[in-house]
Design an enzyme around this catalytic site. Structure first.
Site, short mmCIF file in Angstrom:
data_model
loop_
_atom_site.label_atom_id
_atom_site.label_comp_id
_atom_site.label_asym_id
_atom_site.label_seq_id
_atom_site.Cartn_x
_atom_site.Cartn_y
_atom_site.Cartn_z
N ASP A 82 19.67 14.40 21.52
CA ASP A 82 19.15 15.70 21.10
C ASP A 82 19.30 16.71 22.25
O ASP A 82 18.83 16.46 23.36
CB ASP A 82 17.67 15.52 20.73
CG ASP A 82 17.08 16.72 20.03
OD1 ASP A 82 17.82 17.45 19.35
OD2 ASP A 82 15.84 16.93 20.16
N GLY A 188 8.69 23.89 18.46
CA GLY A 188 7.28 23.95 18.82
C GLY A 188 6.37 24.28 17.65
O GLY A 188 6.80 24.32 16.49
N LYS A 191 5.93 29.01 15.22
CA LYS A 191 7.28 29.43 14.83
C LYS A 191 7.31 30.83 14.22
O LYS A 191 8.32 31.50 14.24
CB LYS A 191 7.86 28.45 13.81
CG LYS A 191 7.91 27.02 14.32
CD LYS A 191 8.52 26.11 13.26
CE LYS A 191 8.36 24.65 13.61
NZ LYS A 191 9.03 24.26 14.85
N HIS A 218 17.29 22.66 13.28
CA HIS A 218 16.33 22.32 14.33
C HIS A 218 15.02 23.04 14.02
O HIS A 218 14.96 23.89 13.14
CB HIS A 218 16.88 22.76 15.69
CG HIS A 218 17.92 21.82 16.22
ND1 HIS A 218 17.73 21.06 17.34
CD2 HIS A 218 19.16 21.52 15.76
CE1 HIS A 218 18.81 20.33 17.54
NE2 HIS A 218 19.70 20.58 16.59
N SER A 221 9.67 21.42 11.92
CA SER A 221 8.31 20.94 11.65
C SER A 221 7.55 21.97 10.81
O SER A 221 7.79 23.17 10.92
CB SER A 221 7.56 20.68 12.97
OG SER A 221 7.99 19.45 13.52
N ASN A 262 15.55 18.28 11.87
CA ASN A 262 14.94 17.78 13.12
C ASN A 262 13.43 17.98 13.14
O ASN A 262 12.95 19.10 12.97
CB ASN A 262 15.53 18.55 14.31
CG ASN A 262 16.92 18.08 14.68
OD1 ASN A 262 17.59 17.43 13.89
ND2 ASN A 262 17.35 18.42 15.88
N ARG A 268 4.10 14.79 16.92
CA ARG A 268 3.15 14.99 18.04
C ARG A 268 1.78 15.38 17.51
O ARG A 268 0.75 14.91 18.01
CB ARG A 268 3.67 16.12 18.95
CG ARG A 268 4.98 15.80 19.61
CD ARG A 268 5.46 16.97 20.45
NE ARG A 268 6.75 16.65 21.09
CZ ARG A 268 7.28 17.34 22.07
NH1 ARG A 268 6.68 18.39 22.55
NH2 ARG A 268 8.43 16.97 22.59
#
Ligand code: G3H
Ligand code: 13P
Ligand code: ZN
Length: 338
Positions: A82, A188, A191, A218, A221, A262, A268
Protein backbone atom coordinates in the site's frame (compact mmCIF):
# COMPACT_ATOMS: atom_id res chain seq x y z
CA UNK A 1 -4.97 -19.50 -2.19
CA UNK A 2 -2.34 -16.88 -2.92
CA UNK A 3 -2.73 -15.04 -6.23
CA UNK A 4 -2.44 -11.66 -7.90
CA UNK A 5 -5.40 -9.28 -8.04
CA UNK A 6 -5.90 -9.93 -11.78
CA UNK A 7 -8.48 -12.73 -11.57
CA UNK A 8 -10.25 -10.86 -8.76
CA UNK A 9 -10.55 -7.68 -10.84
CA UNK A 10 -11.59 -9.57 -14.01
CA UNK A 11 -14.61 -10.97 -12.19
CA UNK A 12 -15.29 -7.84 -10.15
CA UNK A 13 -15.47 -5.71 -13.32
CA UNK A 14 -17.85 -8.15 -14.94
CA UNK A 15 -19.92 -8.98 -11.88
CA UNK A 16 -20.52 -5.62 -10.24
CA UNK A 17 -18.73 -6.34 -6.98
CA UNK A 18 -15.62 -5.00 -5.28
CA UNK A 19 -12.64 -6.52 -3.50
CA UNK A 20 -11.94 -5.27 0.01
CA UNK A 21 -8.33 -4.24 0.53
CA UNK A 22 -7.75 -4.21 4.26
CA UNK A 23 -4.61 -2.91 5.97
CA UNK A 24 -2.83 -5.42 8.19
CA UNK A 25 -0.57 -4.39 11.05
CA UNK A 26 -0.61 -7.28 13.51
CA UNK A 27 -1.86 -10.80 14.13
CA UNK A 28 -5.29 -9.97 15.55
CA UNK A 29 -6.19 -7.63 12.68
CA UNK A 30 -5.07 -10.18 10.08
CA UNK A 31 -6.88 -13.06 11.80
CA UNK A 32 -10.07 -11.01 12.08
CA UNK A 33 -10.01 -10.12 8.38
CA UNK A 34 -9.33 -13.63 7.16
CA UNK A 35 -11.92 -15.22 9.44
CA UNK A 36 -14.62 -12.91 8.08
CA UNK A 37 -13.54 -13.61 4.48
CA UNK A 38 -13.49 -17.38 5.05
CA UNK A 39 -17.00 -17.29 6.60
CA UNK A 40 -18.32 -15.18 3.73
CA UNK A 41 -16.37 -17.09 1.03
CA UNK A 42 -14.97 -13.80 -0.21
CA UNK A 43 -11.71 -12.96 -1.97
CA UNK A 44 -9.52 -10.45 -0.16
CA UNK A 45 -6.51 -8.19 -0.57
CA UNK A 46 -4.27 -7.96 2.50
CA UNK A 47 -2.33 -4.75 2.20
CA UNK A 48 0.79 -3.68 3.99
CA UNK A 49 1.85 -0.04 4.27
CA UNK A 50 5.42 1.11 4.76
CA UNK A 51 4.43 1.97 8.34
CA UNK A 52 3.13 -1.58 8.88
CA UNK A 53 6.40 -3.06 7.58
CA UNK A 54 8.28 -0.93 10.09
CA UNK A 55 5.87 -1.53 12.97
CA UNK A 56 5.54 -5.29 12.73
CA UNK A 57 8.70 -6.27 10.83
CA UNK A 58 7.80 -7.70 7.44
CA UNK A 59 9.19 -11.16 8.31
CA UNK A 60 6.61 -11.48 11.08
CA UNK A 61 3.77 -10.10 8.95
CA UNK A 62 4.63 -12.36 6.03
CA UNK A 63 4.53 -15.42 8.24
CA UNK A 64 1.16 -14.41 9.66
CA UNK A 65 -0.13 -14.06 6.09
CA UNK A 66 1.48 -17.37 5.09
CA UNK A 67 -0.47 -18.94 7.95
CA UNK A 68 -3.69 -17.43 6.51
CA UNK A 69 -2.89 -18.97 3.13
CA UNK A 70 -2.28 -22.38 4.73
CA UNK A 71 -5.27 -22.28 7.10
CA UNK A 72 -7.76 -20.98 4.53
CA UNK A 73 -6.91 -22.49 1.13
CA UNK A 74 -10.38 -21.66 -0.20
CA UNK A 75 -9.91 -17.91 0.28
CA UNK A 76 -8.31 -16.07 -2.67
CA UNK A 77 -5.65 -13.83 -1.11
CA UNK A 78 -3.49 -11.15 -2.71
CA UNK A 79 -0.64 -9.54 -0.75
CA UNK A 80 -0.36 -5.90 -1.71
CA UNK A 81 2.06 -3.07 -0.98
CA UNK A 82 0.00 0.00 0.00
CA UNK A 83 1.42 3.40 -1.06
CA UNK A 84 4.88 2.26 -2.12
CA UNK A 85 6.90 5.37 -2.82
CA UNK A 86 10.27 4.26 -4.18
CA UNK A 87 11.58 1.70 -6.65
CA UNK A 88 13.75 0.25 -3.88
CA UNK A 89 10.65 -0.47 -1.81
CA UNK A 90 8.88 -2.02 -4.83
CA UNK A 91 11.88 -4.31 -5.44
CA UNK A 92 11.92 -5.29 -1.78
CA UNK A 93 8.19 -6.06 -1.80
CA UNK A 94 8.60 -8.19 -4.92
CA UNK A 95 11.42 -10.07 -3.17
CA UNK A 96 9.27 -10.44 -0.06
CA UNK A 97 6.63 -12.32 -2.03
CA UNK A 98 3.95 -9.67 -2.52
CA UNK A 99 1.70 -10.46 -5.47
CA UNK A 100 0.67 -6.84 -6.06
CA UNK A 101 2.28 -3.45 -5.46
CA UNK A 102 1.17 0.14 -5.47
CA UNK A 103 3.58 2.79 -6.63
CA UNK A 104 2.23 6.12 -5.46
CA UNK A 105 3.77 8.98 -7.40
CA UNK A 106 0.69 11.14 -7.07
CA UNK A 107 2.50 13.86 -5.16
CA UNK A 108 5.12 14.28 -7.88
CA UNK A 109 4.71 16.36 -11.03
CA UNK A 110 2.92 14.36 -13.75
CA UNK A 111 6.02 13.47 -15.81
CA UNK A 112 7.85 12.22 -12.72
CA UNK A 113 4.80 10.14 -11.71
CA UNK A 114 4.84 8.60 -15.22
CA UNK A 115 8.60 7.86 -15.03
CA UNK A 116 8.44 6.34 -11.55
CA UNK A 117 5.35 4.28 -12.35
CA UNK A 118 6.80 2.96 -15.63
CA UNK A 119 9.91 1.81 -13.81
CA UNK A 120 7.82 0.12 -11.10
CA UNK A 121 5.81 -1.68 -13.80
CA UNK A 122 9.02 -2.93 -15.42
CA UNK A 123 10.36 -4.26 -12.12
CA UNK A 124 7.09 -5.87 -10.99
CA UNK A 125 5.87 -7.30 -14.30
CA UNK A 126 9.19 -9.07 -14.86
CA UNK A 127 8.23 -11.17 -11.84
CA UNK A 128 4.52 -11.54 -12.57
CA UNK A 129 3.53 -8.99 -9.91
CA UNK A 130 0.73 -6.55 -10.78
CA UNK A 131 0.89 -2.78 -10.31
CA UNK A 132 -1.52 -0.12 -9.04
CA UNK A 133 -0.62 3.56 -9.44
CA UNK A 134 -2.33 6.82 -8.45
CA UNK A 135 -3.35 9.94 -10.29
CA UNK A 136 -5.00 12.96 -8.72
CA UNK A 137 -4.74 13.84 -5.04
CA UNK A 138 -6.56 12.61 -1.96
CA UNK A 139 -7.07 14.63 1.19
CA UNK A 140 -5.95 13.62 4.67
CA UNK A 141 -2.73 11.93 5.69
CA UNK A 142 -1.10 9.58 3.21
CA UNK A 143 1.87 7.68 4.63
CA UNK A 144 4.39 10.41 5.48
CA UNK A 145 2.67 13.02 3.34
CA UNK A 146 0.33 15.29 5.29
CA UNK A 147 -2.38 16.28 2.86
CA UNK A 148 -4.93 19.07 2.92
CA UNK A 149 -7.36 19.64 5.74
CA UNK A 150 -10.88 18.41 4.94
CA UNK A 151 -12.37 21.88 4.59
CA UNK A 152 -9.85 23.16 2.05
CA UNK A 153 -9.87 19.85 0.22
CA UNK A 154 -13.64 19.76 -0.14
CA UNK A 155 -13.83 23.44 -1.14
CA UNK A 156 -11.17 23.12 -3.84
CA UNK A 157 -11.96 19.52 -4.81
CA UNK A 158 -12.14 20.11 -8.59
CA UNK A 159 -8.41 20.76 -8.80
CA UNK A 160 -7.51 17.48 -7.07
CA UNK A 161 -9.83 15.03 -8.83
CA UNK A 162 -8.28 12.63 -11.36
CA UNK A 163 -8.40 14.03 -14.89
CA UNK A 164 -9.92 11.51 -17.32
CA UNK A 165 -7.75 12.40 -20.34
CA UNK A 166 -4.60 12.41 -18.24
CA UNK A 167 -5.61 8.97 -16.91
CA UNK A 168 -5.75 7.58 -20.48
CA UNK A 169 -2.33 9.06 -21.29
CA UNK A 170 -0.92 7.74 -18.00
CA UNK A 171 -2.26 4.25 -18.65
CA UNK A 172 -0.79 4.16 -22.17
CA UNK A 173 2.63 5.41 -21.01
CA UNK A 174 2.99 3.17 -17.96
CA UNK A 175 1.22 -0.16 -18.59
CA UNK A 176 -0.38 -0.23 -15.13
CA UNK A 177 -2.87 -2.92 -14.12
CA UNK A 178 -5.15 -0.69 -12.02
CA UNK A 179 -5.47 2.98 -11.13
CA UNK A 180 -6.22 4.65 -7.79
CA UNK A 181 -8.39 7.65 -8.52
CA UNK A 182 -9.19 10.81 -6.59
CA UNK A 183 -12.99 11.05 -6.55
CA UNK A 184 -13.59 12.99 -3.37
CA UNK A 185 -12.29 10.59 -0.69
CA UNK A 186 -9.57 11.25 1.90
CA UNK A 187 -7.54 9.07 4.23
CA UNK A 188 -8.36 9.01 7.93
CA UNK A 189 -11.47 9.64 10.02
CA UNK A 190 -12.30 13.21 8.91
CA UNK A 191 -13.06 13.07 5.20
CA UNK A 192 -15.83 15.62 4.79
CA UNK A 193 -17.02 18.77 6.51
CA UNK A 194 -20.18 19.16 4.47
CA UNK A 195 -22.31 16.59 2.70
CA UNK A 196 -20.21 13.49 1.88
CA UNK A 197 -20.36 12.90 -1.85
CA UNK A 198 -18.32 10.88 -4.34
CA UNK A 199 -17.66 12.38 -7.80
CA UNK A 200 -19.49 9.70 -9.80
CA UNK A 201 -19.40 11.88 -12.93
CA UNK A 202 -15.59 11.75 -12.73
CA UNK A 203 -15.59 7.96 -12.46
CA UNK A 204 -17.82 7.80 -15.54
CA UNK A 205 -15.45 10.06 -17.48
CA UNK A 206 -12.45 7.90 -16.52
CA UNK A 207 -14.34 4.75 -17.55
CA UNK A 208 -14.91 6.33 -20.98
CA UNK A 209 -11.26 7.27 -21.57
CA UNK A 210 -9.86 4.11 -19.90
CA UNK A 211 -12.19 1.26 -20.86
CA UNK A 212 -11.66 -1.94 -18.88
CA UNK A 213 -9.20 -0.40 -16.42
CA UNK A 214 -9.89 -1.55 -12.85
CA UNK A 215 -10.24 1.50 -10.58
CA UNK A 216 -9.23 1.70 -6.94
CA UNK A 217 -10.84 3.80 -4.21
CA UNK A 218 -8.52 4.79 -1.39
CA UNK A 219 -9.88 6.47 1.72
CA UNK A 220 -13.02 4.33 1.65
CA UNK A 221 -13.78 3.98 5.32
CA UNK A 222 -17.31 4.96 6.29
CA UNK A 223 -16.45 5.99 9.86
CA UNK A 224 -19.72 4.56 11.25
CA UNK A 225 -21.24 6.92 13.81
CA UNK A 226 -21.80 4.19 16.40
CA UNK A 227 -18.07 3.42 16.61
CA UNK A 228 -17.10 7.08 16.93
CA UNK A 229 -19.73 7.47 19.65
CA UNK A 230 -18.43 4.41 21.52
CA UNK A 231 -14.87 5.71 21.39
CA UNK A 232 -15.97 9.14 22.62
CA UNK A 233 -18.22 7.62 25.29
CA UNK A 234 -15.34 5.62 26.74
CA UNK A 235 -12.92 8.49 27.03
CA UNK A 236 -11.82 9.06 23.44
CA UNK A 237 -11.91 12.33 21.55
CA UNK A 238 -12.69 12.15 17.84
CA UNK A 239 -14.35 15.39 16.81
CA UNK A 240 -15.43 16.02 13.21
CA UNK A 241 -15.25 12.39 12.14
CA UNK A 242 -17.13 11.67 8.89
CA UNK A 243 -16.61 8.98 6.26
CA UNK A 244 -17.93 7.83 2.89
CA UNK A 245 -21.54 6.60 3.20
CA UNK A 246 -21.69 2.86 2.59
CA UNK A 247 -24.50 3.10 -0.01
CA UNK A 248 -22.24 5.29 -2.17
CA UNK A 249 -19.46 2.69 -2.02
CA UNK A 250 -21.96 -0.04 -2.84
CA UNK A 251 -22.98 1.99 -5.93
CA UNK A 252 -19.34 2.58 -6.92
CA UNK A 253 -18.66 -1.17 -7.11
CA UNK A 254 -22.07 -2.20 -8.48
CA UNK A 255 -22.47 0.35 -11.27
CA UNK A 256 -18.94 1.55 -11.99
CA UNK A 257 -15.47 0.10 -12.60
CA UNK A 258 -14.35 0.41 -8.97
CA UNK A 259 -12.81 -3.02 -8.21
CA UNK A 260 -10.67 -2.39 -5.14
CA UNK A 261 -11.85 -0.57 -2.02
CA UNK A 262 -9.23 0.37 0.59
CA UNK A 263 -10.26 0.22 4.22
CA UNK A 264 -8.05 0.86 7.22
CA UNK A 265 -9.63 3.53 9.44
CA UNK A 266 -12.83 1.53 10.06
CA UNK A 267 -10.73 -1.40 11.35
CA UNK A 268 -8.86 0.96 13.65
CA UNK A 269 -12.14 2.39 14.94
CA UNK A 270 -13.65 -1.05 15.57
CA UNK A 271 -10.59 -2.25 17.42
CA UNK A 272 -10.17 0.93 19.47
CA UNK A 273 -13.85 1.14 20.42
CA UNK A 274 -13.80 -2.44 21.71
CA UNK A 275 -10.57 -2.08 23.68
CA UNK A 276 -11.80 1.17 25.25
CA UNK A 277 -15.08 -0.51 26.16
CA UNK A 278 -13.30 -3.44 27.85
CA UNK A 279 -11.08 -1.14 29.90
CA UNK A 280 -13.93 1.21 30.79
CA UNK A 281 -16.27 -1.57 31.89
CA UNK A 282 -13.58 -3.67 33.60
CA UNK A 283 -10.81 -1.40 34.87
CA UNK A 284 -9.08 -4.37 36.53
CA UNK A 285 -8.46 -6.19 33.26
CA UNK A 286 -4.80 -6.77 32.41
CA UNK A 287 -4.77 -9.99 30.39
CA UNK A 288 -4.10 -8.92 26.77
CA UNK A 289 -6.14 -11.86 25.49
CA UNK A 290 -9.17 -10.41 27.24
CA UNK A 291 -9.03 -7.15 25.29
CA UNK A 292 -7.25 -8.21 22.09
CA UNK A 293 -9.62 -11.19 21.71
CA UNK A 294 -12.76 -9.00 21.73
CA UNK A 295 -10.94 -6.50 19.50
CA UNK A 296 -10.27 -9.30 16.99
CA UNK A 297 -13.96 -10.28 17.11
CA UNK A 298 -14.85 -6.62 16.42
CA UNK A 299 -12.62 -6.77 13.32
CA UNK A 300 -14.48 -9.89 12.15
CA UNK A 301 -17.82 -8.06 12.48
CA UNK A 302 -16.56 -4.95 10.73
CA UNK A 303 -15.08 -6.89 7.81
CA UNK A 304 -18.31 -8.95 7.45
CA UNK A 305 -20.23 -5.70 7.15
CA UNK A 306 -17.79 -4.47 4.47
CA UNK A 307 -17.98 -7.69 2.44
CA UNK A 308 -21.76 -7.31 2.32
CA UNK A 309 -21.41 -3.72 1.15
CA UNK A 310 -18.95 -4.82 -1.54
CA UNK A 311 -21.13 -7.72 -2.62
CA UNK A 312 -18.05 -9.98 -2.66
CA UNK A 313 -19.47 -12.71 -0.40
CA UNK A 314 -19.70 -16.06 -2.16
CA UNK A 315 -17.28 -15.08 -4.94
CA UNK A 316 -14.21 -16.98 -3.68
CA UNK A 317 -14.86 -20.17 -5.66
CA UNK A 318 -15.37 -18.36 -8.96
CA UNK A 319 -12.16 -16.38 -8.47
CA UNK A 320 -10.14 -19.53 -7.76
CA UNK A 321 -11.66 -21.22 -10.84
CA UNK A 322 -10.84 -18.21 -12.98
CA UNK A 323 -7.24 -18.09 -11.71
CA UNK A 324 -6.78 -21.84 -12.30
CA UNK A 325 -8.46 -21.80 -15.75
CA UNK A 326 -6.19 -19.02 -16.89
CA UNK A 327 -3.23 -21.07 -15.69
CA UNK A 328 -1.96 -17.87 -14.12
CA UNK A 329 1.59 -18.41 -12.97
CA UNK A 330 2.46 -17.37 -9.43
CA UNK A 331 4.77 -14.38 -9.38
CA UNK A 332 8.16 -15.83 -10.27
CA UNK A 333 9.91 -14.62 -7.14
CA UNK A 334 7.59 -16.54 -4.84
CA UNK A 335 9.66 -19.67 -4.49
CA UNK A 336 12.58 -17.52 -3.39
CA UNK A 337 10.78 -16.29 -0.29
CA UNK A 338 12.20 -17.89 2.83
O1 G3H B 1 -3.20 4.97 3.38
C1 G3H B 1 -2.94 4.87 4.57
C2 G3H B 1 -3.25 3.64 5.32
O2 G3H B 1 -4.31 3.89 6.21
C3 G3H B 1 -2.04 3.12 6.03
O3 G3H B 1 -1.76 3.90 7.13
O4 G3H B 1 0.68 4.42 6.88
O5 G3H B 1 -0.46 4.61 9.10
O6 G3H B 1 -0.03 2.37 8.09
P1 G3H B 1 -0.29 3.83 7.85
P1 13P C 1 -9.20 4.88 5.11
O1 13P C 1 -8.36 5.80 5.92
O2 13P C 1 -10.45 5.57 4.63
O3 13P C 1 -9.51 3.60 5.77
O4 13P C 1 -8.37 4.53 3.78
C1 13P C 1 -7.35 3.56 3.82
C2 13P C 1 -6.52 3.56 2.58
O5 13P C 1 -6.83 4.17 1.58
C3 13P C 1 -5.28 2.76 2.61
O6 13P C 1 -4.55 2.89 1.44
ZN1 ZN D 1 -4.56 4.84 0.60
Amino acid sequence: MLMTTRPMFDLALEGGFGIGAFNVNNMEITQGIIEACADAESPVILQISKGARQYANIRFLRRIIDACVEEYPSVPIAIHCDHGDTIDLIRTCVDDGYTSVMIDGSHHPYDENVRLTREAVEVAHTHGVVVEAELGMLGGIEEDVVGLDPETYQREIEKYLTDADEAADFRAKTGIDSLAVAIGTSHGACKFVNEPKLAFDRIEAIMTTCPGLPLVMHGSSSVPREFVDLINRYGGDLPGAMGVPEPQIADAVRKYAVCKVNIDTDLRLAMTAKIREVFATNPGEFDPRKYLGPARAAIVDMVRRKLEMLNSAGKAGAVIDHWSRQGQPMPSHYSRVA
